[in-house]
Design a protein around this motif. Structure first.
Motif: not given
Length: 337
Positions: A156-157, A228, A270-271
């Motif tokens: 994830d980030d 994610t 997550s994106r």
């Protein structure tokens, strides 16, 4: 080894490339950069200073490798997150100064590298007058695909928002770059070697994932990394597979078992983009591939219609902003090959 990268093939012939390989025209240089990197702002250190740019590029599956220099000192910022790209800036000579975090910066010199996911975090850099780069533009989705295939999860980030200086002449990353460059030079143009191109793409992405994780103190193991959400990955698969005729975002949300709001929140966390942003990027990429591989007699209008685009004027604007050229230019180049 990298000093002469992308100049000639193994027989000493110049590596084939469409378009100019050098320029002193800012518009021409910026069009090249929008196409191979993403839209961003460039400011020369001195007003009215003309570039003396080197502009070479080759595709390694979904990765674009560039030998590039402005030839003058510049400041770059305002990188477009909607392009969805990760930049790996590998310095051949000269030096770059990069935004490291909100309070500090870091410099990279010959043999050193820097990675930033411009779809997840902001970024700026200063380049001196002697800089020469061997850069990689990697779609975030390509990295996610390799992570899922080889690691069994998509970070994830916690990873994607971290910027990292790494590498060096004795590093494994530098050795891999040398191998990839030699492979490119052996082929002359990797489009003719799809199996090798896929192999090199996976090597680059997997090594970068491991190096990136190690560098920021994240163990790249499924049991230690946030993942994610399942419904986000499922929605991405649906949108990627049906990009030419996609369901609505609400329909996609129902297909993966969540509300439209939950799907949007999952994508943002997550994106770093909305589901619509993700779908729009996949549709543009799909349209570009169709333009690059047309059937006999196809036109921009017919191909665009197959992908659901009816306003050609609006399409031309967003396509040029994303890829640095008009759809008609992409189609014309494909028909010449």
């Amino acid at each position: 080894m990298l000093e002469q990268a992308l100049l000639t093939d193994m027989s000493g012939r110049p590596i084939a490339q469409d378009g100019p390989t050098s320029s002193r025209d800012w518009d021409e240089v910026q069009e090249f950069c929008r196409r191979v990197y993403m839209p961003y702002r460039v400011r020369p250190a001195t007003p009215r200073l003309l570039p003396s740019a080197t502009m070479r590029s080759v595709e390694v599956q979904r990765i674009t490798m560039t030998r590039f220099s402005y030839g003058v000192p510049v400041h770059l910022d305002n990188f477009d997150p909607a392009a969805g790209n990760i930049l790996v800036l590998n310095t051949i000579k000269g030096a770059l100064r990069h935004k490291q975090d909100e309070v500090s910066d870091v410099s990279t010199g010959a043999g050193e590298s820097f990675v930033v996911d411009c779809s997840r975090t902001d970024y700026w850099l200063d380049a001196d007058s002697h800089h020469m780069q061997l850069n990689l533009t990697i779609p975030h989705q390509a990295m996610a695909d390799v992570a899922m295939h080889w690691l069994g999860f998509v970070p994830d980030d916690t990873l994607w928002t971290r910027r990292l200086a790494f590498g060096g002449n004795g590093s494994r990353w530098y050795a891999l770059l040398c191998y990839v460059v030699r492979s490119v030079e052996a082929c002359g143009r990797l489009k003719a070697e799809p199996v090798m191109a896929r192999h090199l793409e996976e090597l680059l992405c997997l090594e970068l994932l491991q190096t990136w994780g190690d560098g920021v103190g994240l163990a790249m193991r499924k049991e230690t990394m946030p993942v994610t959400p399942r419904y986000v990955r499922q929605a991405e698969e649906i949108m990627s597979e049906q990009a030419d005729n996609p369901p609505t975002i609400g329909e996609i949300a129902r297909m993966v078992g969540v509300s439209a709001r939950a799907l949007s929140d999952g994508f943002r966390r997550s994106r770093g983009v909305t589901p619509y942003d993700f779908l729009r990027a996949r549709r543009l990429e799909g349209l570009r591939k169709a333009l690059q591989n047309p059937s006999l007699g196809e036109t921009v209008t017919s191909i665009a219609a197959d992908w659901g685009y009816v306003n050609l004027g609006a399409l031309a604007r967003i396509y040029r902003r994303r890829f640095g050229e008009l759809p008609s230019h992409t189609l014309a180049a494909a028909k010449q090959t």
